[in-house]
Design a protein around this motif. Sequence first.
Motif, PDB file in Angstrom:
ATOM      1  N   TRP A  19       0.782  -1.062  -0.288  1.00 48.96           N
ATOM      2  CA  TRP A  19       0.190   0.081   0.253  1.00 48.96           C
ATOM      3  C   TRP A  19       0.671   0.736  -0.579  1.00 48.96           C
ATOM      4  CZ3 TRP A  19      -0.179   4.199   3.302  1.00 48.96           C
ATOM      5  CH2 TRP A  19       0.319   3.892   4.489  1.00 48.96           C
ATOM      6  N   ASN A  20       0.089   2.667  -0.499  1.00 49.09           N
ATOM      7  CA  ASN A  20       1.073   3.368  -0.311  1.00 49.09           C
ATOM      8  C   ASN A  20       0.268   5.040  -1.301  1.00 49.09           C
ATOM      9  OD1 ASN A  20       0.966   4.226  -3.240  1.00 49.09           O
ATOM     10  ND2 ASN A  20       2.214   2.342  -3.995  1.00 49.09           N
ATOM     11  N   GLY A  21       0.563   5.467  -0.781  1.00 49.30           N
ATOM     12  CA  GLY A  21      -0.613   6.867  -0.721  1.00 49.30           C
ATOM     13  C   GLY A  21      -0.773   6.874  -2.249  1.00 49.30           C
ATOM     14  N   GLU A  22      -0.767   6.453  -3.637  1.00 49.86           N
ATOM     15  CA  GLU A  22      -1.628   6.561  -4.648  1.00 49.86           C
ATOM     16  C   GLU A  22      -2.663   5.491  -5.028  1.00 49.86           C
ATOM     17  OE1 GLU A  22       1.063   6.634  -7.454  1.00 49.86           O
ATOM     18  OE2 GLU A  22       2.002   8.452  -7.510  1.00 49.86           O
ATOM     19  N   ASN A  23      -2.484   4.068  -4.474  1.00 55.20           N
ATOM     20  CA  ASN A  23      -2.939   3.065  -4.335  1.00 55.20           C
ATOM     21  C   ASN A  23      -4.287   3.066  -3.406  1.00 55.20           C
ATOM     22  OD1 ASN A  23      -1.161   1.945  -2.503  1.00 55.20           O
ATOM     23  ND2 ASN A  23      -0.688   0.158  -3.883  1.00 55.20           N
ATOM     24  N   THR A  24      -4.083   3.743  -2.129  1.00 52.30           N
ATOM     25  CA  THR A  24      -4.588   4.117  -1.097  1.00 52.30           C
ATOM     26  C   THR A  24      -5.709   5.428  -1.050  1.00 52.30           C
ATOM     27  OG1 THR A  24      -2.983   2.727  -0.165  1.00 52.30           O
ATOM     28  CG2 THR A  24      -4.969   3.370   1.074  1.00 52.30           C
ATOM     29  N   LEU A  25      -6.950   4.054   0.181  1.00 48.25           N
ATOM     30  CA  LEU A  25      -8.047   5.210   0.467  1.00 48.25           C
ATOM     31  C   LEU A  25      -8.844   5.645   1.146  1.00 48.25           C
ATOM     32  CD1 LEU A  25     -10.706   7.562  -0.900  1.00 48.25           C
ATOM     33  CD2 LEU A  25     -11.742   5.330  -1.917  1.00 48.25           C
ATOM     34  N   ALA A  26      -8.876   6.272   2.157  1.00 49.23           N
ATOM     35  CA  ALA A  26      -9.208   6.116   3.283  1.00 49.23           C
ATOM     36  C   ALA A  26     -10.859   6.633   4.435  1.00 49.23           C
ATOM     37  CB  ALA A  26      -8.588   6.781   4.572  1.00 49.23           C
ATOM     38  N   GLY A  27     -11.652   5.998   4.444  1.00 44.90           N
ATOM     39  CA  GLY A  27     -12.866   6.373   4.692  1.00 44.90           C
ATOM     40  C   GLY A  27     -13.877   5.934   5.989  1.00 44.90           C
ATOM     41  N   ALA A  28     -14.055   7.728   6.353  1.00 46.72           N
ATOM     42  CA  ALA A  28     -15.331   7.701   7.468  1.00 46.72           C
ATOM     43  C   ALA A  28     -16.390   7.765   7.666  1.00 46.72           C
ATOM     44  CB  ALA A  28     -14.162   8.572   8.705  1.00 46.72           C
ATOM     45  N   PHE A  29     -17.129   7.196   8.642  1.00 45.92           N
ATOM     46  CA  PHE A  29     -18.706   7.037   8.493  1.00 45.92           C
ATOM     47  C   PHE A  29     -18.811   7.391  10.206  1.00 45.92           C
ATOM     48  CE2 PHE A  29     -22.880   5.787   6.424  1.00 45.92           C
ATOM     49  CZ  PHE A  29     -23.344   6.441   7.223  1.00 45.92           C
ATOM     50  N   PHE A  30     -19.194   8.300  10.813  1.00 46.70           N
ATOM     51  CA  PHE A  30     -19.340   8.582  11.626  1.00 46.70           C
ATOM     52  C   PHE A  30     -20.350   9.719  12.232  1.00 46.70           C
ATOM     53  CE2 PHE A  30     -15.405   6.136  12.015  1.00 46.70           C
ATOM     54  CZ  PHE A  30     -15.335   5.007  13.450  1.00 46.70           C
ATOM     55  N   GLY A  31     -21.072   9.578  13.675  1.00 42.68           N
ATOM     56  CA  GLY A  31     -21.739  10.973  13.659  1.00 42.68           C
ATOM     57  C   GLY A  31     -23.479  10.383  14.420  1.00 42.68           C
ATOM     58  N   ILE A  32     -23.663   9.731  13.763  1.00 40.60           N
ATOM     59  CA  ILE A  32     -25.077   8.643  14.331  1.00 40.60           C
ATOM     60  C   ILE A  32     -25.373   8.799  15.589  1.00 40.60           C
ATOM     61  CG2 ILE A  32     -26.452   6.802  13.948  1.00 40.60           C
ATOM     62  CD1 ILE A  32     -26.096   6.641  10.916  1.00 40.60           C
ATOM     63  N   ASN A  33     -24.266   7.628  15.602  1.00 43.04           N
ATOM     64  CA  ASN A  33     -24.119   7.368  17.754  1.00 43.04           C
ATOM     65  C   ASN A  33     -23.908   8.474  18.244  1.00 43.04           C
ATOM     66  OD1 ASN A  33     -25.350   4.547  17.193  1.00 43.04           O
ATOM     67  ND2 ASN A  33     -23.576   3.926  16.075  1.00 43.04           N
ATOM     68  N   ASP A  34     -23.426   9.448  17.709  1.00 41.36           N
ATOM     69  CA  ASP A  34     -22.562  10.413  18.849  1.00 41.36           C
ATOM     70  C   ASP A  34     -24.059  11.164  18.894  1.00 41.36           C
ATOM     71  OD1 ASP A  34     -19.512  10.976  18.675  1.00 41.36           O
ATOM     72  OD2 ASP A  34     -20.670   9.895  17.157  1.00 41.36           O
ATOM     73  N   ILE A  35     -24.913  12.229  17.623  1.00 39.89           N
ATOM     74  CA  ILE A  35     -25.652  12.568  18.092  1.00 39.89           C
ATOM     75  C   ILE A  35     -26.948  11.965  18.730  1.00 39.89           C
ATOM     76  CG2 ILE A  35     -27.635  13.315  16.672  1.00 39.89           C
ATOM     77  CD1 ILE A  35     -25.393  13.945  14.794  1.00 39.89           C
ATOM     78  N   LEU A  36     -27.232  10.775  18.007  1.00 43.91           N
ATOM     79  CA  LEU A  36     -28.276   9.965  19.017  1.00 43.91           C
ATOM     80  C   LEU A  36     -28.104   9.296  20.282  1.00 43.91           C
ATOM     81  CD1 LEU A  36     -30.148   6.871  16.243  1.00 43.91           C
ATOM     82  CD2 LEU A  36     -30.579   9.706  17.048  1.00 43.91           C
ATOM     83  N   GLN A  37     -27.116   8.994  20.531  1.00 38.88           N
ATOM     84  CA  GLN A  37     -26.465   8.805  22.486  1.00 38.88           C
ATOM     85  C   GLN A  37     -26.465  10.307  23.159  1.00 38.88           C
ATOM     86  OE1 GLN A  37     -26.357   5.672  22.659  1.00 38.88           O
ATOM     87  NE2 GLN A  37     -24.767   6.120  24.126  1.00 38.88           N
ATOM     88  N   LYS A  38     -26.574  11.090  22.570  1.00 41.29           N
ATOM     89  CA  LYS A  38     -27.119  12.617  23.248  1.00 41.29           C
ATOM     90  C   LYS A  38     -28.758  12.809  23.320  1.00 41.29           C
ATOM     91  CE  LYS A  38     -23.329  13.493  25.187  1.00 41.29           C
ATOM     92  NZ  LYS A  38     -22.634  13.559  26.363  1.00 41.29           N
ATOM     93  N   TYR A  39     -28.890  12.651  22.060  1.00 47.87           N
ATOM     94  CA  TYR A  39     -30.660  12.709  21.760  1.00 47.87           C
ATOM     95  C   TYR A  39     -31.491  11.885  22.793  1.00 47.87           C
ATOM     96  CZ  TYR A  39     -35.056  13.075  20.158  1.00 47.87           C
ATOM     97  OH  TYR A  39     -36.751  12.219  19.625  1.00 47.87           O
ATOM     98  N   TRP A  40     -31.054  10.713  22.937  1.00 49.89           N
ATOM     99  CA  TRP A  40     -31.643  10.300  24.112  1.00 49.89           C
ATOM    100  C   TRP A  40     -31.730  11.020  25.621  1.00 49.89           C
ATOM    101  CZ3 TRP A  40     -35.366   8.628  20.965  1.00 49.89           C
ATOM    102  CH2 TRP A  40     -34.410   7.893  20.052  1.00 49.89           C
ATOM    103  N   LYS A  41     -31.121  10.787  25.815  1.00 52.34           N
ATOM    104  CA  LYS A  41     -30.760  12.273  27.076  1.00 52.34           C
ATOM    105  C   LYS A  41     -30.965  13.366  26.929  1.00 52.34           C
ATOM    106  CE  LYS A  41     -26.413   8.771  28.250  1.00 52.34           C
ATOM    107  NZ  LYS A  41     -24.922   9.567  28.301  1.00 52.34           N
ATOM    108  N   GLY A  42     -31.371  14.008  25.745  1.00 54.31           N
ATOM    109  CA  GLY A  42     -32.100  14.913  26.459  1.00 54.31           C
ATOM    110  C   GLY A  42     -30.551  16.296  25.540  1.00 54.31           C
TER     111      GLY A  42
END
Length: 291
Positions: free
Chosen positions: A126-149
Amino acid sequence: MLPLTKSLALAAGLTLFSPAAAVKHLFIFGDSYTASGFSASGALPSASGNPIGNPALPGNGFSGGASWPVVLVTQLNTSSTLLYNFAVGGATVDTALVEPPGQGIPSFVEQVTQWDTKVRSRVQGWNGENTLAGAFFGINDILQKYWKGQDAPLAQMVERFVGQFEIMYARGVRNFFVITVPPLEKVPQIAGQSASGRQRVMTNVNSFNSQIAARLEAFKKAKGDVTTAVVSSAGAIETAIANPRAYGAPDATCTNRNGKSCLWWDALHPGTAIQKLFATDVAKAFKGTFF
């Protein structure tokens, strides 16, 4: 005789390539919307065998079938693409900011530590050209706080989020993407909340998405040698719920653990049709380079 993994993949119509083809690498981080059951201490992906390493295809997730990263490397790839998917159900950006819904769930911070200490040095080629990094976060952060008001600590989440990209950049990664938090007010679990509750969730989601997009652009400008993309998850969900019958579902709100008879696996998690739409949007963002 073909290896069992390859035989099953071909029978399912998945795309596999020979080891001699150009190999690409995907380092993916997230929560249950992304998870496929990968263990950082288990077998690594192979161009001649299982492209997700472990478990067996299509993985163990929360959709009734292949999650979007698995779809990327088995159906939408244009060359052999190996998936290292550190996502775990319930994960938040950082447990120091928002506690996950259970004990021992690795956050984005901890997932990147796993990548850095358990996997990175074991990945060949792996190197900088042939590698892709991705992230999908925020759902639990928002809902965990939402359930606590409460409202989620969005600004701190965004800084910690991009901080993980900084760590990966320092190790040689040069291509990054973020999938935004979906319109949670359209997810069955939240659609049933009060109007004020739905509005509070929407406000948090919209603010997080705008902040992460702006912060990622600043990261790109500061580095000068990176490629970044913000992939909206809203289009996939809105497309499916606008015409559920086109995706094998009788309506836009039913749930089924087979992941195929309804748009939703359960009241929070999308089934395989929406997962494939997520993958398609990621592939479009990197068309001609990684897909």
